[in-house]
Scaffold this motif. Structure first.
Motif, PDB file in Angstrom:
ATOM      1  N   PRO A 211       1.216  -2.663  -7.994  1.00  0.00           N
ATOM      2  CA  PRO A 211       0.327  -2.717  -9.272  1.00  0.00           C
ATOM      3  C   PRO A 211      -1.282  -2.454  -8.435  1.00  0.00           C
ATOM      4  N   LEU A 212      -1.273  -3.529  -7.431  1.00  0.00           N
ATOM      5  CA  LEU A 212      -3.200  -3.402  -7.308  1.00  0.00           C
ATOM      6  C   LEU A 212      -3.776  -2.055  -6.199  1.00  0.00           C
ATOM      7  N   PHE A 213      -2.531  -1.652  -5.289  1.00  0.00           N
ATOM      8  CA  PHE A 213      -2.624  -0.264  -4.386  1.00  0.00           C
ATOM      9  C   PHE A 213      -2.527   0.620  -5.510  1.00  0.00           C
ATOM     10  N   GLY A 214      -1.497   0.877  -6.136  1.00  0.00           N
ATOM     11  CA  GLY A 214      -1.227   2.148  -7.586  1.00  0.00           C
ATOM     12  C   GLY A 214      -2.905   2.167  -8.283  1.00  0.00           C
ATOM     13  N   ILE A 215      -3.166   1.103  -9.014  1.00  0.00           N
ATOM     14  CA  ILE A 215      -4.912   1.505  -9.765  1.00  0.00           C
ATOM     15  C   ILE A 215      -6.211   2.093  -8.670  1.00  0.00           C
ATOM     16  N   LEU A 216      -5.897   1.035  -7.313  1.00  0.00           N
ATOM     17  CA  LEU A 216      -6.790   1.624  -6.487  1.00  0.00           C
ATOM     18  C   LEU A 216      -6.640   2.467  -5.854  1.00  0.00           C
ATOM     19  N   TRP A 217      -5.270   3.039  -5.588  1.00  0.00           N
ATOM     20  CA  TRP A 217      -5.160   5.051  -5.279  1.00  0.00           C
ATOM     21  C   TRP A 217      -5.634   5.901  -6.268  1.00  0.00           C
TER      22      TRP A 217
ATOM     23  N   ALA B  99       1.286  -1.140   0.240  1.00  0.00           N
ATOM     24  CA  ALA B  99      -0.009  -0.136  -0.525  1.00  0.00           C
ATOM     25  C   ALA B  99       0.477   1.378   0.078  1.00  0.00           C
ATOM     26  N   LEU B 100       1.891   1.362   0.725  1.00  0.00           N
ATOM     27  CA  LEU B 100       2.581   2.711   0.815  1.00  0.00           C
ATOM     28  C   LEU B 100       4.211   2.495  -0.504  1.00  0.00           C
ATOM     29  N   TRP B 101       4.195   1.633  -0.910  1.00  0.00           N
ATOM     30  CA  TRP B 101       5.050   1.773  -2.433  1.00  0.00           C
ATOM     31  C   TRP B 101       3.734   2.103  -3.673  1.00  0.00           C
ATOM     32  N   GLY B 102       3.029   1.617  -3.323  1.00  0.00           N
ATOM     33  CA  GLY B 102       1.343   1.779  -4.227  1.00  0.00           C
ATOM     34  C   GLY B 102       1.623   3.677  -4.611  1.00  0.00           C
ATOM     35  N   GLY B 103       1.209   3.549  -3.117  1.00  0.00           N
ATOM     36  CA  GLY B 103       0.640   5.498  -2.494  1.00  0.00           C
ATOM     37  C   GLY B 103       2.272   6.133  -3.681  1.00  0.00           C
ATOM     38  N   SER B 104       2.898   5.838  -3.097  1.00  0.00           N
ATOM     39  CA  SER B 104       3.890   6.894  -3.605  1.00  0.00           C
ATOM     40  C   SER B 104       3.851   6.998  -4.734  1.00  0.00           C
ATOM     41  N   PHE B 105       3.491   6.511  -5.965  1.00  0.00           N
ATOM     42  CA  PHE B 105       2.932   7.239  -7.623  1.00  0.00           C
ATOM     43  C   PHE B 105       1.852   7.928  -7.082  1.00  0.00           C
ATOM     44  N   LEU B 106       1.412   7.588  -6.542  1.00  0.00           N
ATOM     45  CA  LEU B 106      -0.066   8.297  -6.776  1.00  0.00           C
ATOM     46  C   LEU B 106       0.390   9.810  -5.969  1.00  0.00           C
ATOM     47  N   PHE B 107       1.159  10.286  -4.897  1.00  0.00           N
ATOM     48  CA  PHE B 107       2.179  11.243  -3.605  1.00  0.00           C
ATOM     49  C   PHE B 107       3.046  12.554  -4.938  1.00  0.00           C
ATOM     50  N   MET B 108       2.934  11.287  -5.750  1.00  0.00           N
ATOM     51  CA  MET B 108       4.239  11.447  -7.068  1.00  0.00           C
ATOM     52  C   MET B 108       3.558  12.237  -8.011  1.00  0.00           C
TER      53      MET B 108
ATOM     54  N   ALA C 190       1.477  15.992   1.021  1.00  0.00           N
ATOM     55  CA  ALA C 190       2.332  14.512  -0.204  1.00  0.00           C
ATOM     56  C   ALA C 190       3.612  14.329   0.431  1.00  0.00           C
ATOM     57  N   VAL C 191       4.479  15.591  -0.188  1.00  0.00           N
ATOM     58  CA  VAL C 191       6.295  15.150   0.258  1.00  0.00           C
ATOM     59  C   VAL C 191       6.460  14.832   1.146  1.00  0.00           C
ATOM     60  N   ILE C 192       5.729  14.194   2.482  1.00  0.00           N
ATOM     61  CA  ILE C 192       6.096  14.280   3.198  1.00  0.00           C
ATOM     62  C   ILE C 192       5.372  13.243   3.517  1.00  0.00           C
ATOM     63  N   LEU C 193       4.515  12.529   3.139  1.00  0.00           N
ATOM     64  CA  LEU C 193       4.034  11.127   3.255  1.00  0.00           C
ATOM     65  C   LEU C 193       5.050  10.514   2.194  1.00  0.00           C
ATOM     66  N   LEU C 194       5.384  10.658   1.596  1.00  0.00           N
ATOM     67  CA  LEU C 194       6.577  10.247  -0.179  1.00  0.00           C
ATOM     68  C   LEU C 194       7.143   9.787   0.608  1.00  0.00           C
ATOM     69  N   GLY C 195       8.917  10.796   1.556  1.00  0.00           N
ATOM     70  CA  GLY C 195       9.812  11.130   2.077  1.00  0.00           C
ATOM     71  C   GLY C 195       9.729   9.885   3.372  1.00  0.00           C
ATOM     72  N   VAL C 196       9.233  10.351   4.136  1.00  0.00           N
ATOM     73  CA  VAL C 196       8.935   9.790   4.986  1.00  0.00           C
ATOM     74  C   VAL C 196       8.235   7.897   5.490  1.00  0.00           C
TER      75      VAL C 196
ATOM     76  N   VAL D 299      -1.477   7.205 -12.051  1.00  0.00           N
ATOM     77  CA  VAL D 299      -1.003   5.920 -10.958  1.00  0.00           C
ATOM     78  C   VAL D 299      -0.979   4.693 -11.583  1.00  0.00           C
ATOM     79  N   SER D 300      -2.408   4.253 -12.040  1.00  0.00           N
ATOM     80  CA  SER D 300      -2.044   2.877 -12.816  1.00  0.00           C
ATOM     81  C   SER D 300      -1.222   2.610 -13.718  1.00  0.00           C
ATOM     82  N   THR D 301      -0.594   2.758 -14.280  1.00  0.00           N
ATOM     83  CA  THR D 301       0.366   2.637 -15.533  1.00  0.00           C
ATOM     84  C   THR D 301       1.924   3.242 -14.514  1.00  0.00           C
ATOM     85  N   LEU D 302       2.185   3.894 -13.930  1.00  0.00           N
ATOM     86  CA  LEU D 302       3.663   4.347 -12.868  1.00  0.00           C
ATOM     87  C   LEU D 302       3.705   2.776 -12.510  1.00  0.00           C
ATOM     88  N   ALA D 303       2.487   2.634 -11.650  1.00  0.00           N
ATOM     89  CA  ALA D 303       2.654   1.525 -11.215  1.00  0.00           C
ATOM     90  C   ALA D 303       3.141   0.114 -11.514  1.00  0.00           C
TER      91      ALA D 303
END
Length: 297
Positions: free
Chosen positions: A247-253, A14-23, A211-217, A91-95
């Motif tokens: 990818p599943l979480f990337g698509i979801l987020w 979920a965290l690594w899928g979320g990284s594409f959302l925040f980027m 978004a940056v804080i969530l992405l980095g920390v 996001v889904s394409t990136l993931a």
């Protein structure tokens, strides 16, 4: 696999899928260089405080060459490439494109060893190529020629992870936590000289800063801690199963927070890429769970 390990695995995905959302949220207003310098800086600071708490002193100078190589190919370069691509791709394409990294690693490994790809790996490669083609073809139809560069950058980011994977096999023996900590500081240094040439594009808002804080920390610093804990509990091959969940979480987020449409091409492309990665890595879900039960009771 114990419920605790399964929970960590899902949290990490979920965290690594979320990284594409925040980027995707922060790449355009900040620019890729500012965004990624902030990402690796917050991650490095987070890992520093953790290492201070656990009294783990980083031997940075003793392994400086190793940390810079790892920092370049496992963090700085792929993060920058994905951040550039995030300005244009959803996001889904990136993931999904990110999940091709084990396929790249297998190809590079075979090339370096001067070995022919096995039938299993070749099948996985073919499935991955078809999956990416389905995904990329749809993006290309929507975006036209402007899709070529961001898609290429995302694939090159995955290629960079493949290079880092093969380098790690022959790299100096350094603790996994130190690898993450040291490579993050090396990434900060690598990206720093680029900042004067790529300054802030827009003023920093609360949403972008969050978004940056969530992405980095969380998606980088703390995600590494979860990953190392999984490796310690399940072993590296089992921890690799997170690759298939990202990818599943990337698509979801992307769908939940950015209202991205989950098209048939997205589902088909992700299934083919994940299937290809499973073939290439030889991953077996039943083996993971059996190992988890044996280890964790």
């Amino acid at each position: 696999m114990s419920p605790t390990s399964l929970g960590r695995l899902l949290t990490l995905a979920a965290l690594w899928g979320g990284s594409f959302l925040f980027m995707r949220i922060a790449a355009n207003p900040l620019g890729p260089v500012v965004l990624i310098e902030a990402r690796v800086a917050f991650a490095a600071i987070t890992l520093f405080f953790v290492s201070f708490y656990i009294k783990n002193k980083l031997q940075f100078v003793d392994n400086i060459k190793h940390f810079f190589i790892l920092g370049l190919f496992n963090s700085a370069l792929p993060f920058l490439l994905f951040a550039y691509a995030a300005q244009f791709l959803n996001v889904s394409t990136l993931a999904i494109l990110n999940s091709t990294s084990p396929i790249w690693a297998a190809i590079i490994g075979a090339f370096l060893a001067k070995k022919r790809l096995s039938k299993r790996v070749s099948t996985g490669l073919a499935l991955g190529v078809i999956g990416v083609s389905v995904l990329v073809g749809w993006q290309g139809l929507k975006m036209g020629e402007s899709a070529i560069l961001p898609i290429t950058c995302a694939l090159m980011a995955a290629l960079s992870y493949g290079i880092a994977t093969n380098y790690a096999k022959t790299a100096p023996q350094v603790e996994a936590y130190d690898n993450a900590h040291g490579s993050m500081w090396a990434s900060v240094i690598i990206i720093l000289p680029l900042l004067p040439f790529f300054p802030f594009r827009e003023s920093l808002t609360l949403d972008i800063f969050t978004a940056v804080i969530l992405l980095g920390v969380f998606c980088t610093g703390l995600a590494y801690l979860l990953y190392f804990r999984l490796i310690a509990n399940l072993g590296a091959p089992s921890a690799l199963s997170v690759t298939f969940l990202i990818p599943l979480f990337g698509i979801l987020w992307g769908h939940l927070f950015l209202n991205e449409i989950i098209g048939l091409n997205t589902l088909i492309g992700s299934i083919l890429v994940i299937a290809g990665t499973i073939f290439v890595t030889g991953f077996s879900p039943s083996t993971v769970f059996k190992k988890g039960i044996l280890k964790n009771g």
